[in-house]
Write a protein that holds these residues in place. Structure first.
Motif, PDB file in Angstrom:
ATOM      1  N   GLY A   1      -2.833   5.490  -0.687  1.00 12.73           N
ATOM      2  CA  GLY A   1      -3.548   4.627  -0.326  1.00 12.73           C
ATOM      3  C   GLY A   1      -3.994   3.444  -1.597  1.00 12.73           C
ATOM      4  O   GLY A   1      -4.573   2.740  -1.552  1.00 12.73           O
ATOM      5  N   LYS A   2      -3.149   3.583  -2.445  1.00 16.22           N
ATOM      6  CA  LYS A   2      -2.925   2.701  -3.527  1.00 16.22           C
ATOM      7  C   LYS A   2      -2.659   1.403  -3.334  1.00 16.22           C
ATOM      8  O   LYS A   2      -1.712   1.190  -2.406  1.00 16.22           O
ATOM      9  CB  LYS A   2      -2.108   3.108  -4.852  1.00 16.22           C
ATOM     10  CG  LYS A   2      -2.988   4.243  -5.761  1.00 16.22           C
ATOM     11  CD  LYS A   2      -2.353   4.152  -7.244  1.00 16.22           C
ATOM     12  CE  LYS A   2      -3.179   5.268  -8.006  1.00 16.22           C
ATOM     13  NZ  LYS A   2      -2.819   5.450  -9.339  1.00 16.22           N
ATOM     14  N   LYS A   3      -3.314   0.227  -3.613  1.00 13.02           N
ATOM     15  CA  LYS A   3      -2.908  -1.360  -3.418  1.00 13.02           C
ATOM     16  C   LYS A   3      -2.095  -1.730  -4.591  1.00 13.02           C
ATOM     17  O   LYS A   3      -2.703  -1.534  -5.886  1.00 13.02           O
ATOM     18  CB  LYS A   3      -4.255  -1.978  -3.130  1.00 13.02           C
ATOM     19  CG  LYS A   3      -4.682  -1.555  -1.537  1.00 13.02           C
ATOM     20  CD  LYS A   3      -5.929  -2.394  -1.351  1.00 13.02           C
ATOM     21  CE  LYS A   3      -6.332  -1.905  -0.123  1.00 13.02           C
ATOM     22  NZ  LYS A   3      -5.790  -1.815   1.051  1.00 13.02           N
TER      23      LYS A   3
ATOM     24  N   GLU B   1       0.947  -1.225   0.065  1.00 19.88           N
ATOM     25  CA  GLU B   1      -0.059  -0.115   0.196  1.00 19.88           C
ATOM     26  C   GLU B   1       0.904   1.216   0.086  1.00 19.88           C
ATOM     27  O   GLU B   1       1.877   1.346   0.828  1.00 19.88           O
ATOM     28  CB  GLU B   1      -0.950   0.149   1.435  1.00 19.88           C
ATOM     29  CG  GLU B   1      -1.934   1.119   1.270  1.00 19.88           C
ATOM     30  CD  GLU B   1      -3.354   0.891   2.196  1.00 19.88           C
ATOM     31  OE1 GLU B   1      -3.820   1.984   2.562  1.00 19.88           O
ATOM     32  OE2 GLU B   1      -3.043  -0.202   2.928  1.00 19.88           O
TER      33      GLU B   1
ATOM     34  N   THR C   1      -5.641  -1.289  -7.372  1.00 21.91           N
ATOM     35  CA  THR C   1      -6.733  -0.570  -6.543  1.00 21.91           C
ATOM     36  C   THR C   1      -8.136  -0.597  -6.979  1.00 21.91           C
ATOM     37  O   THR C   1      -9.077  -1.012  -6.324  1.00 21.91           O
ATOM     38  CB  THR C   1      -6.214   0.797  -6.480  1.00 21.91           C
ATOM     39  OG1 THR C   1      -4.995   0.945  -6.280  1.00 21.91           O
ATOM     40  CG2 THR C   1      -7.246   1.682  -5.644  1.00 21.91           C
TER      41      THR C   1
END
Length: 705
Positions: free
Chosen positions: A329-331, A325, A357
């Protein structure tokens, strides 16, 4: 003594060959020099170039004293420089013969050694040296030599060097050396005073191997450089191979870029060594190109990301899939795959990453990731096989790779092996490889052809006999092959030719692990691994009643089938190159094949297999008028009946679409063997790359590859 010789003098590290192996190896464990000098009766008699031993660590268990001694060079063949010695042309030529020169003091004792290049420089800098000496010497040296002064200008050279760079003396003398040779290498030698060796230098006009050696003045400053060049053999072949690798690399990058957002290749220390053109810009705080050479483990500690998939793979040595992450907040889905070498040591980590994401098809993407990573690993393995083939078994095909892998798997066992294959495929070579790879490699390897010895003599050869067992027998008796091979491997070639009466005795040996010599009743215990070979179908011989079924099951514990050459045409160019190189070395020639001639050899079915291929190449070698063996010369032998060419033939009526597909298969396979990539193959066939890729994949599936 000349000050330059005194400054360049290196100490002599000696070890007695009269020591036991353990003490001998213990003595040399901490030695870090390039040469090891051997003593006998307290006198130096030989030296060993450590670079020729291919030893990475002195404490390796694979080091043997006999291997070191086998590389020894007698000092009687080495130049010896004595105090106040006058320079002569014979002495200079003696210096050229070996890489080092031994130096004696006024008392005649060895004080050290000096490299050949440093000795030559010191001799040429003597004020009383005749200038003609340098000219005579330079003209007689087969290697190219260029002398560069402190202004980086070429001030002297020899004819050999001019020929290799395809130029003339008037154009070279006074020219800056950087206009011909590598600027960075010259700058490094002038700035550091260190020698640079074995640098490949290829331009449109030349292909040479270059050594750069500094010339130092009396103050130890670099006053110039001696450049020594040698012709680079098979430049055309190497250039084609490099082009093949580049094309393959482009294909891989194109495929990977279309499937992943990012691909990283990391070494065993966690250092980033390569990345795909596409990468996830939001994940990295800087341009990814700036991080090449940086440790991903250090970047993790500095807070670039957490956790590091590279660290997890290096720690666990297994495939790792994690979701990372970013700060916004991007996965990111990151999958790390370990790549191991032949010794099971982790060598690379391939990391494929994708921004998931907003991805609602995670399952599908994971499947694609696994498939492409597997393909990448397979491509790396294929490249490795092409450049790192076995020393004895020459191959690059997947079929032979499976056999080599099988040999390595059975190396720790003593099970009986049955090698089957057509005549000339190299069954004895496979048997020798089994012996070399096994724990019996230090014990005997004996071979006997069961079909070439009469029955009465074959029995005595295999089982031996005692004194007085039959008329004409040796008075001392004789040990048979089973006894002689005790502890090692016995290769029974053409076992299908063994008479039925001896098959019974052989069966008993395999069952009881003991042999009874002719004329004796006392069994002798033996420990021998049996490797048998045949070019016949033993199953059919069993049906005809000429081979025992129980013996067949005893010898067929580990079956190995060696495919004929027609089933692995990709091995033909490699075998042809290997054979021609052996002939070149034997007769001091430099013959090689043109690409078209290799294509002709690949298109032949070779019923005589490797033996027939080797015989034809020797005939071509003897008959060739030029160094390049052309397709026209190969065609002459084919048309003269020396070799029967394989041509497609129609022997019956088949549907037209089937005939068309057969022709397409042949053309696509020929194009792929020659050009290696689907892009090049598509270009020469005049169709799209996607069509070649699709049809080539279908062909491989049909062939079971």
């Amino acid at each position: 003594m000349n000050p330059l010789i005194q400054n360049k003098l290196k100490p002599i590290f000696t070890v007695s060959r009269e020591l036991e192996q353990e003490e001998f190896l213990k003595r040399i464990t901490d030695h870090h020099g390039h040469y090891l000098f051997l003593e006998k009766h307290n006198e130096i008699y030989a030296y060993v170039d450590i670079n020729n031993l291919a030893i990475k660590k002195w404490d390796s268990k694979e080091i043997r004293m006999k291997d070191i001694l086998s590389k020894a060079v007698l000092i009687e063949n080495t130049g010896v420089f004595e105090s106040n010695q006058l320079v002569s042309i014979p002495f200079i030529f003696q210096v050229l013969g070996e890489p080092i020169v031994l130096v004696k003091d006024d008392n005649g004792n060895f004080t050290g050694y000096i490299s050949r290049e440093d000795m030559l420089v010191s001799m040429f800098r003597e004020e009383n040296t005749n200038t003609n000496l340098l000219k005579v010497l330079l003209a007689s040296i087969p290697m190219g030599i260029f002398v560069v002064d402190h202004k980086h200008k070429i001030v002297n050279c020899n004819e050999s060097g001019l020929k290799m760079i395809r130029s003339e003396s008037e154009k070279i003398i006074g020219t800056r050396a950087e206009t011909i040779f590598n600027q960075d290498h010259l700058k490094q030698v002038f700035s550091t005073g260190k020698t640079i060796l074995n640098q490949i230098h290829i331009t449109n006009d030349m292909g040479v191997i270059v050594d750069y050696s500094p010339i130092e003045n009396s103050d130890g400053d670099v006053d110039g450089v001696i450049i020594i060049i040698q012709d680079l053999p098979m430049v055309e072949s190497m250039a084609m191979e490099i082009e093949t690798v580049k094309n393959l690399n482009q294909d891989l990058n194109a495929i990977l870029s279309s499937i992943y957002d990012e691909l990283l290749v990391v070494d065993s220390e966690g250092v980033l060594i390569r990345h795909s053109e596409n990468y996830i810009k939001d994940f990295w705080k800087v341009n990814l190109k700036e991080l090449v050479g940086e440790s991903l483990l250090d970047l993790e500690e500095r807070g670039f990301f957490s956790p590091s998939v590279a660290r997890l793979v290096l720690e666990k040595k297994e495939k790792i899939s994690i979701v990372q992450e970013t700060e916004n907040g991007k996965k990111i889905l990151a999958i790390g795959n370990p790549i191991f070498n032949d010794r099971g040591i982790l060598q690379r980590v391939v990391i494929a990453s994708r921004d998931i994401t907003e991805n609602t098809k995670l399952k599908s993407e994971l499947k694609q990731t696994k498939e492409i990573t597997k393909r990448y690993k397979q491509e790396l393995a294929n490249l490795k096989n092409k450049t790192g083939t076995s020393q004895d078994i020459i191959y690059c095909s997947s079929k032979m790779q499976k056999i080599v892998n099988q040999i390595k798997k059975i190396s720790s066992f003593s099970s009986t092996v049955l090698i089957q294959g057509d005549s000339g495929v190299g069954k004895e070579l496979i048997a020798r490889a089994i012996h070399t790879e096994s724990t019996r490699s230090e014990k005997p390897f004996l071979t006997i052809n069961c079909g070439s010895i009469p029955e009465n003599l074959l029995e005595s050869e295999l089982f031996g006999y005692v004194k007085g067992s039959f008329t004409g027998a040796d008075e001392k008796g004789k040990k048979g092959y089973f006894e002689q091979a005790n502890g090692g491997v016995l290769f029974l070639d053409e076992i299908g030719e063994m008479p039925m009466s001896l098959q019974v005795k052989l069966l008993r040996v395999l069952q009881e692990n003991e042999v009874v010599p002719i004329g004796s009743v006392k069994p002798i215990s033996i420990n021998v691994q049996i490797v048998a070979a045949t070019n016949q179908s033993l199953e059919k011989m069993i049906d005809r009643g000429v081979f025992r079924e129980d013996l067949y099951y005893r010898i067929n514990v580990i079956p190995i089938h060696v495919p004929p050459l027609r089933d692995r045409p990709e091995d033909i160019p490699l075998l042809a190159y290997h054979t021609i190189q052996k002939l070149n070395q034997r007769y001091d020639k430099n013959y090689h094949f043109s690409p078209d001639s290799l294509n002709l050899l690949e298109g032949y079915s070779w019923p005589g297999n490797i033996r027939e291929l080797q015989n034809l190449i020797e005939r071509l070698f003897v008959s060739a008028d030029d160094q390049v063996i052309t397709a026209d010369l190969v065609v002459q032998f084919m048309n003269s009946g020396t070799v029967k060419r394989s041509k497609p033939m129609i022997t019956g009526i088949i549907p037209l679409h089937e005939a068309k597909w057969e022709v397409e298969k042949q053309l696509i396979m020929l194009a792929m063997r020659k050009h290696r990539t689907t892009t090049k193959a598509a270009e020469v066939l005049g169709i799209s790359q996607s069509a070649v890729s699709r049809k080539y994949k279908r062909i491989l599936q049909q062939n079971g590859e």
